[in-house]
Scaffold this active site. Structure first.
Site, PDB file in Angstrom:
ATOM      1  N   GLY A  69     -27.578  -0.363  -6.386  1.00 56.08           N
ATOM      2  CA  GLY A  69     -26.665  -0.667  -7.483  1.00 56.08           C
ATOM      3  C   GLY A  69     -25.202  -0.522  -7.102  1.00 56.08           C
ATOM      4  O   GLY A  69     -24.357  -1.339  -7.487  1.00 56.08           O
ATOM      5  N   THR A  70     -24.887   0.493  -6.332  1.00 58.44           N
ATOM      6  CA  THR A  70     -23.485   0.745  -5.967  1.00 58.44           C
ATOM      7  C   THR A  70     -22.929  -0.426  -5.163  1.00 58.44           C
ATOM      8  O   THR A  70     -21.839  -0.943  -5.466  1.00 58.44           O
ATOM      9  CB  THR A  70     -23.383   2.055  -5.153  1.00 58.44           C
ATOM     10  OG1 THR A  70     -23.896   3.120  -5.959  1.00 58.44           O
ATOM     11  CG2 THR A  70     -21.952   2.352  -4.743  1.00 58.44           C
ATOM     12  N   ASN A 148     -25.546   4.822 -18.418  1.00 57.99           N
ATOM     13  CA  ASN A 148     -26.445   5.725 -17.695  1.00 57.99           C
ATOM     14  C   ASN A 148     -26.453   7.139 -18.258  1.00 57.99           C
ATOM     15  O   ASN A 148     -27.415   7.872 -18.072  1.00 57.99           O
ATOM     16  CB  ASN A 148     -26.077   5.755 -16.207  1.00 57.99           C
ATOM     17  CG  ASN A 148     -24.608   5.929 -15.965  1.00 57.99           C
ATOM     18  OD1 ASN A 148     -23.805   5.111 -16.428  1.00 57.99           O
ATOM     19  ND2 ASN A 148     -24.231   6.967 -15.281  1.00 57.99           N
ATOM     20  N   GLN A 176     -29.416   0.398 -15.468  1.00 50.99           N
ATOM     21  CA  GLN A 176     -30.215   1.217 -16.388  1.00 50.99           C
ATOM     22  C   GLN A 176     -30.989   0.369 -17.396  1.00 50.99           C
ATOM     23  O   GLN A 176     -31.881   0.866 -18.061  1.00 50.99           O
ATOM     24  CB  GLN A 176     -29.319   2.206 -17.148  1.00 50.99           C
ATOM     25  CG  GLN A 176     -28.677   3.261 -16.265  1.00 50.99           C
ATOM     26  CD  GLN A 176     -29.677   4.273 -15.709  1.00 50.99           C
ATOM     27  OE1 GLN A 176     -30.794   4.432 -16.219  1.00 50.99           O
ATOM     28  NE2 GLN A 176     -29.288   4.963 -14.643  1.00 50.99           N
ATOM     29  N   SER A 196     -30.765  -1.993  -9.392  1.00 46.67           N
ATOM     30  CA  SER A 196     -31.128  -0.998  -8.378  1.00 46.67           C
ATOM     31  C   SER A 196     -32.643  -0.788  -8.401  1.00 46.67           C
ATOM     32  O   SER A 196     -33.235  -0.675  -9.477  1.00 46.67           O
ATOM     33  CB  SER A 196     -30.412   0.316  -8.701  1.00 46.67           C
ATOM     34  OG  SER A 196     -30.895   1.345  -7.871  1.00 46.67           O
ATOM     35  N   HIS A 198     -34.529   1.840  -7.256  1.00 48.65           N
ATOM     36  CA  HIS A 198     -35.154   3.158  -7.476  1.00 48.65           C
ATOM     37  C   HIS A 198     -35.148   3.607  -8.932  1.00 48.65           C
ATOM     38  O   HIS A 198     -35.714   4.641  -9.276  1.00 48.65           O
ATOM     39  CB  HIS A 198     -34.517   4.225  -6.566  1.00 48.65           C
ATOM     40  CG  HIS A 198     -33.130   4.646  -6.920  1.00 48.65           C
ATOM     41  ND1 HIS A 198     -32.872   5.865  -7.498  1.00 48.65           N
ATOM     42  CD2 HIS A 198     -31.937   4.035  -6.770  1.00 48.65           C
ATOM     43  CE1 HIS A 198     -31.564   5.979  -7.675  1.00 48.65           C
ATOM     44  NE2 HIS A 198     -30.972   4.885  -7.236  1.00 48.65           N
ATOM     45  N   THR A 234     -30.032  -6.467   9.129  1.00 46.76           N
ATOM     46  CA  THR A 234     -31.458  -6.771   9.059  1.00 46.76           C
ATOM     47  C   THR A 234     -32.001  -6.422   7.678  1.00 46.76           C
ATOM     48  O   THR A 234     -31.740  -5.333   7.165  1.00 46.76           O
ATOM     49  CB  THR A 234     -32.210  -5.975  10.153  1.00 46.76           C
ATOM     50  OG1 THR A 234     -31.661  -6.348  11.408  1.00 46.76           O
ATOM     51  CG2 THR A 234     -33.702  -6.262  10.137  1.00 46.76           C
ATOM     52  N   CYS A 321     -25.122  11.295 -10.441  1.00 51.14           N
ATOM     53  CA  CYS A 321     -24.030  11.053  -9.491  1.00 51.14           C
ATOM     54  C   CYS A 321     -22.796  11.854  -9.870  1.00 51.14           C
ATOM     55  O   CYS A 321     -21.919  12.086  -9.049  1.00 51.14           O
ATOM     56  CB  CYS A 321     -23.682   9.578  -9.475  1.00 51.14           C
ATOM     57  SG  CYS A 321     -23.491   8.953 -11.117  1.00 51.14           S
TER      58      CYS A 321
HETATM   59  N1  PLP Z   1     -24.909   1.695 -12.074  1.00 53.99           N
HETATM   60  C1  PLP Z   1     -25.537   2.484 -12.946  1.00 53.99           C
HETATM   61  C2  PLP Z   1     -25.415   2.214 -14.417  1.00 53.99           C
HETATM   62  C3  PLP Z   1     -26.305   3.567 -12.484  1.00 53.99           C
HETATM   63  O1  PLP Z   1     -26.924   4.359 -13.375  1.00 53.99           O
HETATM   64  C4  PLP Z   1     -26.394   3.792 -11.096  1.00 53.99           C
HETATM   65  C5  PLP Z   1     -27.150   4.960 -10.572  1.00 53.99           C
HETATM   66  O2  PLP Z   1     -27.275   5.966 -11.220  1.00 53.99           O
HETATM   67  C6  PLP Z   1     -25.738   2.903 -10.221  1.00 53.99           C
HETATM   68  C7  PLP Z   1     -25.000   1.872 -10.744  1.00 53.99           C
HETATM   69  C8  PLP Z   1     -25.826   3.078  -8.736  1.00 53.99           C
HETATM   70  O3  PLP Z   1     -27.083   2.653  -8.260  1.00 53.99           O
HETATM   71  P1  PLP Z   1     -27.629   3.139  -6.839  1.00 53.99           P
HETATM   72  O4  PLP Z   1     -28.085   4.541  -6.998  1.00 53.99           O
HETATM   73  O5  PLP Z   1     -28.755   2.197  -6.523  1.00 53.99           O
HETATM   74  O6  PLP Z   1     -26.496   2.975  -5.872  1.00 53.99           O
END
Ligand code: PLP
Length: 382
Positions: A69-70, A148, A176, A196, A198, A234, A321
């Site tokens: 996601g990031t 989130n 989310q 994302s 996970h 890759t 985070c």
């Molecule tokens: N965006 C939101 C709303 C999230 O909740 C998160 C992770 O908690 C992310 C982005 C980041 O995702 P990733 O952990 O896959 O980098």
């Protein structure tokens, strides 16, 4: 153990790990290799791309696999502002994830103008406030589908319609939301959507960006030109295969799953409300099925989480985070949570694997931890 931290990371879907395992052990080939094993890996990545596209109402060639996601959020922001950030404005909200907010702040340092829109006290961003901030210089509007920390669901379809009308690119962080509410990229008029793996039963370090055909894309990672030159490196075949199966599975069962989880959420909210001096943060109705965010007056949230851990309950005080940093949540600040409640937040996030019995047991533990911490002035551990 009672796991109530599913928004931080969800259990891996066994169907996803089973599908991915052959690409970790038997077939470790590079999907770009032209021999038989390489071609097999390539076909598996292609099949996953189709699964992801189908789950989001997109075309396979609009899916770009990333590390999560990031990276997807960063890729969307920096692609949209292009090579001349001095000339453009980004409209986003105060309650975005740091992956968007910090990318936007970085763009600001290069000369971009940024408008941060405040949500209302329930954590909802109004369509009107976004519309009012869009001007002739605006290159991008970025609004998350669901928050989130407090789980609030934003009116992204209506915001997308305004963006389309005004000719502005629209990015949606759906990390989310996917699997909890339907996300159809056409229906929400999105140019970019971040996902994302996970959070939905796939693996950590894997995700995707949907980018509408012809939406600007500027790579941030240069190398061998994988992912049509947009994301070199890759391909993470195992992560991608798992993501394909996970997103297909979670979106196919969305209604039934959401109804089950929402019942647990409502039970949890009802029980926690009986604890004196507690408050639910965020809208009661426009809320993800699995999110419960409570504040307890006079309590330190991190201390509460550590105490719950001693009794086998996994939870967060803000989002994972942000937890660990001794700062007040920017989301709770944005929705004006009163000072004596703001540090005492507890985020409990449910999945279909949780049970009523677990919810009841967790409430008992939370109640006694809150009482004991209050006796100890809110901060001292047992
Ligand atoms: N965006 C939101 C709303 C999230 O909740 C998160 C992770 O908690 C992310 C982005 C980041 O995702 P990733 O952990 O896959 O980098």
């Amino acid at each position: 153990m009672i796991y109530l931290d599913n928004a931080a990371s969800a259990p891996v879907n066994p169907k996803a790990s089973e599908a991915a395992m052959p690409f970790l052990t038997g077939n470790y080939a590079n999907p770009s290799s032209i021999h038989t094993l390489g071609r097999e890996a390539y076909l598996a990545v292609t099949a996953a791309r189709e699964q992801c596209a189908a789950a989001l109402g997109a075309r396979p060639d609009e899916i770009y696999f990333t590390s999560g996601g990031t990276e997807s959020d960063n890729l969307a922001v920096f692609s949209a502002i292009g090579n001349n950030p001095r000339k453009c404005k980004i409209v986003t909200t105060e309650i975005e994830h740091p992956a968007v907010l910090n990318a936007v702040h970085q763009a600001e340092k290069s000369g971009c103008e940024v408008a941060l829109i405040s949500p209302d006290k329930n954590g909802i961003v109004s369509v009107e406030s976004i519309a009012a901030a869009i001007d002739d210089n605006t290159a991008l509007v970025s609004v998350m589908a669901a928050n989130n920390e407090i789980g609030t669901i934003q009116p992204i379809s209506d915001i997308g319609a305004i963006c389309r009308e005004r000719g502005v690119l629209f990015h949606v962080d759906a990390v989310q939301a996917v699997g909890n509410i339907p996300i159809d990229v056409r229906e929400i008029n999105a140019d970019y959507v971040s996902v994302s793996a996970h959070k939905i039963g796939g693996f950590k370090g894997s995700g995707l960006l949907f980018a509408r055909k012809n939406a600007p894309l500027s790579p941030m990672v240069f190398g061998g030109g994988q992912e049509r030159g947009i994301r070199s490196g890759t391909e993470n075949a195992t992560g991608i295969v798992a993501l394909g199966v996970a997103i297909e599975d979670i979106t196919a069962n969305i209604k039934k799953r959401a109804e089950k989880i929402a019942r647990l959420r409502d039970l949890l909210i009802g029980e926690l409300e009986t604890i004196p001096d507690s408050r639910l943060n965020g809208s009661r109705t426009e809320r993800l099925c699995g999110n419960v965010n409570f504040s307890f007056k006079g309590i330190d949230g991190e201390t509460l989480v550590l105490n719950l851990d001693l009794f086998g309950v996994c939870a967060s005080s803000a989002s994972a985070c942000c937890a660990g940093k001794q700062t007040v949540s920017h989301v709770l600040r944005a929705i004006d949570v009163p000072d004596d409640y703001i540090r005492g937040s507890l985020r409990l996030t449910l999945s279909e694997h949780n049970t009523e019995k677990e919810v009841t047991a967790a409430v008992g533990i939370i109640r006694s931890c809150v009482e004991r911490l209050r006796e100890n002035n809110g901060t001292k551990p047992f």
